[in-house]
Design an enzyme around this catalytic site. Structure first.
Site, PDB file in Angstrom:
ATOM      1  N   HIS A   1      75.299 -12.113  53.930  1.00  0.00           N
ATOM      2  CA  HIS A   1      74.851 -11.978  52.837  1.00  0.00           C
ATOM      3  C   HIS A   1      74.045 -12.996  52.327  1.00  0.00           C
ATOM      4  O   HIS A   1      74.273 -14.047  52.944  1.00  0.00           O
ATOM      5  CB  HIS A   1      76.021 -11.977  51.839  1.00  0.00           C
TER       6      HIS A   1
ATOM      7  N   ASP B   1      82.990 -16.456  55.152  1.00  0.00           N
ATOM      8  CA  ASP B   1      82.597 -15.908  53.913  1.00  0.00           C
ATOM      9  C   ASP B   1      83.854 -14.690  53.998  1.00  0.00           C
ATOM     10  O   ASP B   1      83.515 -13.717  54.572  1.00  0.00           O
ATOM     11  CB  ASP B   1      81.250 -15.278  54.143  1.00  0.00           C
TER      12      ASP B   1
ATOM     13  N   GLN C   1      84.561  -9.938  51.689  1.00  0.00           N
ATOM     14  CA  GLN C   1      84.993  -8.533  52.004  1.00  0.00           C
ATOM     15  C   GLN C   1      86.109  -8.568  52.826  1.00  0.00           C
ATOM     16  O   GLN C   1      86.449  -7.098  52.938  1.00  0.00           O
ATOM     17  CB  GLN C   1      83.824  -7.879  52.674  1.00  0.00           C
TER      18      GLN C   1
ATOM     19  N   LYS D   1      86.345  -8.772  43.538  1.00  0.00           N
ATOM     20  CA  LYS D   1      86.192  -7.578  44.663  1.00  0.00           C
ATOM     21  C   LYS D   1      87.668  -6.973  44.994  1.00  0.00           C
ATOM     22  O   LYS D   1      88.189  -6.504  45.928  1.00  0.00           O
ATOM     23  CB  LYS D   1      85.710  -8.191  45.985  1.00  0.00           C
TER      24      LYS D   1
ATOM     25  N   CYS E   1      71.928  -7.241  49.327  1.00  0.00           N
ATOM     26  CA  CYS E   1      71.634  -8.997  49.363  1.00  0.00           C
ATOM     27  C   CYS E   1      71.988  -9.160  50.921  1.00  0.00           C
ATOM     28  O   CYS E   1      72.510 -10.204  51.182  1.00  0.00           O
ATOM     29  CB  CYS E   1      72.896  -9.572  48.674  1.00  0.00           C
TER      30      CYS E   1
END
Length: 406
Positions: free
Chosen positions: A121, A198, A201, A224, A361
């Site tokens: 991202h 990261d 997700q 999220k 993104c």
């Protein structure tokens, strides 16, 4: 997992969009919020709205207890060793920028290397570009396999004795790839580099144990995972965080201030300058309670069934291309031949179906895929096979509409 009961927990799903029952397939962008989270945030603002850590009055004490209680919930959720390792931020982007600024710019210099992947991202690319420009370090990329996965052999070849930071997303927001971050962290540590994950997700969908992953930093967002917008978390190993300087200065994060010098509070508060995101943190705590009540194992299994069903159904559509590996997290990114993804999303919206369209993104990954944009359907605990049937029907209508137009 009683999907009917789960869906009843989300007030926003009980509505029509453009005359059709809403099908929400954009949870990778932001998830919907259960009533328990909405009510918890509302309760804070209605009942004990106050600043934290400062007042000794009743409202301030209640707010502080709830805020720090949420931190402990996060600690248990990701299995951090201590609440000192849990820093509240505005989201994944701020968490990564904190590491890039307070660690990367301070520790790196010419000849050092930062290793990432082309699937990242933008929030895990641009900060490292800026670190490289500011320090003279070199930015390197682990190549991708044809199916959008990472091979550990390529990681071994890319990470060297000059590598100081490896920063990799746990789950791709475009391909659904689940990266072997535990094994990548082991390779990074063998070369005395630090590992940032990261987790934007992954935290909402997979059981995350930062001690088992042995990552040095882990970043994720509340919005999220059924929580409010504007709240996120940076996990960092205590020794590293203690050695880092904050990059936001002001109230709350100080210990002692005189005219020409100041000292900082201990962790985690030295990285939480100013009035923190109190309502957001409390809401995130409620979201964690909601997820724990259902169980991440149940959520992951439910999403796995959904994505398998969706892959089978969507492959029935002639001219539809699916991107990414066979084994994936709960999202499918795709294109319809000769139809721009924005047009796909517009027609689906007319049918009450919300999907994402654009570059997500991830412009470098779009170029790797040799497309300008894609459409994406992403699933979460409140989605059903009926939602996927509606998606497939909507895509067939899209094909028919543009077939008639052209």
């Amino acid at each position: 997992m009683d999907i009917k009961t789960v869906r009843q927990s989300f007030p926003i799903l009980d509505q029509e969009v453009n005359g059709h029952p809403l099908v929400y397939l954009d949870s990778s962008a932001t998830s919907q919020k259960p009533a328990s989270v909405i009510e918890k945030v509302d309760d804070y603002y209605r009942g004990y709205n106050s600043n934290v850590h400062r007042g000794v009055h009743t409202l301030g004490t209640k707010a502080t207890d709830e805020y720090e209680g949420a931190r402990e919930k996060v600690r248990r959720f990701i299995n951090a060793n201590s609440t000192q390792e849990v820093i509240f931020t505005r989201g994944t982007t701020t968490a990564i920028n904190t590491v890039a600024t307070s660690y990367g710019r301070a520790k790196l210099g010419e000849g050092d290397e930062i290793v990432i992947t082309p699937m990242e991202h933008h929030s895990n690319i641009i900060p490292w570009q800026q670190v490289a420009k500011a320090t003279g370090a070199t930015l390197k990329y682990i190549p991708l396999q044809k199916d959008g996965t990472i091979s550990l052999e390529d990681v071994e070849e890319t990470v060297t004795g000059n590598t100081k930071i490896v920063a990799v997303m746990h789950v791709s927001n475009v391909l659904g790839t689940i990266n072997p971050v535990k094994e990548i962290a082991e390779i990074a540590h063998r070369h005395e580099a630090v590992m940032l994950v990261d987790g934007a997700q992954s935290a909402p969908h997979l059981k995350v144990d930062v001690q088992d992953l042995d990552c040095d930093f882990y970043a994720f967002s509340g919005h999220k995972m059924c929580g409010p917008t504007g709240i996120g978390v940076l996990y960092g190993k205590r020794a590293l965080l203690n050695d880092m300087e904050p990059f936001e200065f002001g109230g709350e994060m100080i210990d002692f201030v005189n005219l020409y010098d100041s000292t900082w509070k201990e962790l985690p508060w030295k990285f939480e300058g100013g009035t923190p995101i109190i309502g957001g943190a409390i809401g995130l705590g409620a979201a964690i309670d909601f997820i724990n009540e259902i169980g991440l194992e149940e959520i992951e299994a439910h999403e796995h069934r959904l994505v398998d069903y969706a892959m089978d159904r969507m492959r029935e559509i002639d001219g539809l291309t699916i991107y990414g590996p066979e084994e994936r997290a709960g999202l499918i990114t795709f294109n319809l031949d000769d139809v721009h993804p924005h047009d796909v999303a517009t027609v689906l919206d007319a049918e009450g179906i919300a999907v994402r369209a654009g570059h997500h993104c991830a412009q470098p990954l779009m170029r790797w895929l040799d497309v300008s944009a894609t459409a994406r359907a992403s699933f979460y605990l409140y989605n059903t096979e009926e939602d996927i049937d509606r998606l497939v029907e909507g895509l067939q209508k899209t094909k028919e509409y543009f077939g008639d137009v052209f």
